[in-house]
Motif scaffolding. Structure first.
Motif, PDB file in Angstrom:
ATOM      1  N   MET A  32       0.829  -1.202   0.000  1.00 46.15           N
ATOM      2  CA  MET A  32       0.000   0.000   0.000  1.00 46.15           C
ATOM      3  C   MET A  32       0.870   1.260   0.000  1.00 46.15           C
ATOM      4  O   MET A  32       0.522   2.264  -0.621  1.00 46.15           O
ATOM      5  CB  MET A  32      -0.977  -0.019   1.162  1.00 46.15           C
ATOM      6  CG  MET A  32      -2.055  -1.086   0.962  1.00 46.15           C
ATOM      7  SD  MET A  32      -3.368  -1.057   2.185  1.00 46.15           S
ATOM      8  CE  MET A  32      -4.481   0.123   1.420  1.00 46.15           C
ATOM      9  N   ALA A  33       2.014   1.209   0.663  1.00 40.56           N
ATOM     10  CA  ALA A  33       2.945   2.345   0.629  1.00 40.56           C
ATOM     11  C   ALA A  33       3.503   2.536  -0.785  1.00 40.56           C
ATOM     12  O   ALA A  33       3.625   3.666  -1.264  1.00 40.56           O
ATOM     13  CB  ALA A  33       4.073   2.150   1.636  1.00 40.56           C
ATOM     14  N   LEU A  34       3.830   1.428  -1.464  1.00 34.87           N
ATOM     15  CA  LEU A  34       4.290   1.527  -2.853  1.00 34.87           C
ATOM     16  C   LEU A  34       3.213   2.142  -3.733  1.00 34.87           C
ATOM     17  O   LEU A  34       3.496   3.007  -4.570  1.00 34.87           O
ATOM     18  CB  LEU A  34       4.671   0.141  -3.393  1.00 34.87           C
ATOM     19  CG  LEU A  34       5.918  -0.532  -2.822  1.00 34.87           C
ATOM     20  CD1 LEU A  34       6.009  -1.974  -3.308  1.00 34.87           C
ATOM     21  CD2 LEU A  34       7.177   0.245  -3.182  1.00 34.87           C
ATOM     22  N   LYS A  35       1.983   1.697  -3.544  1.00 29.43           N
ATOM     23  CA  LYS A  35       0.874   2.207  -4.353  1.00 29.43           C
ATOM     24  C   LYS A  35       0.636   3.694  -4.087  1.00 29.43           C
ATOM     25  O   LYS A  35       0.406   4.473  -5.016  1.00 29.43           O
ATOM     26  CB  LYS A  35      -0.382   1.387  -4.084  1.00 29.43           C
ATOM     27  CG  LYS A  35      -0.274  -0.035  -4.638  1.00 29.43           C
ATOM     28  CD  LYS A  35      -1.342  -0.965  -4.132  1.00 29.43           C
ATOM     29  CE  LYS A  35      -2.708  -0.581  -4.591  1.00 29.43           C
ATOM     30  NZ  LYS A  35      -3.701  -1.647  -4.369  1.00 29.43           N
ATOM     31  N   SER A  36       0.707   4.090  -2.823  1.00 27.47           N
ATOM     32  CA  SER A  36       0.539   5.507  -2.486  1.00 27.47           C
ATOM     33  C   SER A  36       1.668   6.354  -3.069  1.00 27.47           C
ATOM     34  O   SER A  36       1.439   7.464  -3.552  1.00 27.47           O
ATOM     35  CB  SER A  36       0.469   5.691  -0.966  1.00 27.47           C
ATOM     36  OG  SER A  36      -0.718   5.111  -0.461  1.00 27.47           O
ATOM     37  N   VAL A  56      -5.915  -9.495  -0.856  1.00 32.15           N
ATOM     38  CA  VAL A  56      -7.047  -9.812   0.007  1.00 32.15           C
ATOM     39  C   VAL A  56      -6.880  -9.151   1.375  1.00 32.15           C
ATOM     40  O   VAL A  56      -7.835  -8.616   1.936  1.00 32.15           O
ATOM     41  CB  VAL A  56      -7.226 -11.346   0.124  1.00 32.15           C
ATOM     42  CG1 VAL A  56      -8.275 -11.698   1.165  1.00 32.15           C
ATOM     43  CG2 VAL A  56      -7.628 -11.918  -1.226  1.00 32.15           C
ATOM     44  N   MET A  57      -5.660  -9.154   1.919  1.00 29.34           N
ATOM     45  CA  MET A  57      -5.424  -8.490   3.204  1.00 29.34           C
ATOM     46  C   MET A  57      -5.685  -6.989   3.107  1.00 29.34           C
ATOM     47  O   MET A  57      -6.127  -6.364   4.069  1.00 29.34           O
ATOM     48  CB  MET A  57      -4.002  -8.760   3.703  1.00 29.34           C
ATOM     49  CG  MET A  57      -3.617  -7.961   4.938  1.00 29.34           C
ATOM     50  SD  MET A  57      -4.678  -8.188   6.366  1.00 29.34           S
ATOM     51  CE  MET A  57      -3.659  -9.191   7.397  1.00 29.34           C
ATOM     52  N   SER A  58      -5.450  -6.414   1.939  1.00 34.44           N
ATOM     53  CA  SER A  58      -5.720  -4.973   1.797  1.00 34.44           C
ATOM     54  C   SER A  58      -7.203  -4.691   2.008  1.00 34.44           C
ATOM     55  O   SER A  58      -7.568  -3.625   2.512  1.00 34.44           O
ATOM     56  CB  SER A  58      -5.241  -4.445   0.435  1.00 34.44           C
ATOM     57  OG  SER A  58      -6.023  -4.956  -0.615  1.00 34.44           O
TER      58      SER A  58
END
Length: 194
Positions: free
Chosen positions: A70-74, A97-99
């Motif tokens: 999620m940090a990479l995506k942000s 799935v964990m996201s």
């Protein structure tokens, strides 16, 4: 003119983002909420693709992997000026799935997002291949992850080919109890009554 975003740039910004999130006053609450959410982690093709999956035992490591992605995506979202499609990086199914468990903590995540000014980015409709599982070793996500944090946790980083193989095994097993269409159809009670 198209600007090329290099994995190293995404990695550098992602490390900063992760540090910011982890310093957040409600970060521990986010983790605790995700850990408690495991009773609702009924899902047919993501977590079961992990060998000998255990919701409680796997939660801490999955939370770390998901937080990093999620940090990479942000970071990608920021570096592309808000390109949601570009920010929807390929990832392995268990991490994807964990996201969803993280995103279910909407209020806490909203407050963290508001205080830090960093957007949490997740758009299922923009994923290449519905339900994730498009990650492959050496791709952009893998390069950026390695540059930021080193090797991936191979227990959860299952590549696209192996994911599909495991899903086909699950297809056969689930079909025996009348769960079909990759978990989207279930006639268990009808089959049991027959």
């Amino acid at each position: 003119m198209t600007t090329v975003i290099e994995p190293a740039a995404v990695a550098a910004r992602a490390r900063q983002i992760l540090d910011t999130w982890q310093a957040e006053e409600e970060w521990q609450r986010l983790w605790n909420s995700c850990a408690k959410y495991n009773s609702d982690w009924d899902e047919f093709y993501g977590y079961p693709s992990i060998l000998d999956y255990d919701a409680l035992a796997d939660a801490p490591a999955l939370f770390i992997e998901t937080t990093r992605v999620m940090a990479l995506k942000s970071a990608m979202y920021e570096l592309t000026g808000g390109d949601e499609k570009a920010a929807e990086l390929a990832q392995p199914v268990p991490v994807d799935v964990m996201s969803h468990a993280r995103i279910a903590q909407f209020t806490v995540m909203s407050r963290i997002q508001d205080r830090t000014g960093i957007r949490f980015v997740h758009a299922t409709d923009m994923e290449d291949g519905f339900a994730g599982g498009t990650w492959n070793p050496g791709d952009f996500t893998h390069q950026a992850y390695r540059a930021a944090w080193g090797p991936v946790n191979e227990r959860y980083w299952i590549d696209a080919t192996e994911t599909e193989r495991r899903r086909q095994v699950l297809d056969e097993i689930y079909a025996r109890i009348s769960v079909t269409d990759r978990g989207r159809k279930a006639a268990i009670l009808s089959a049991a009554a027959a």
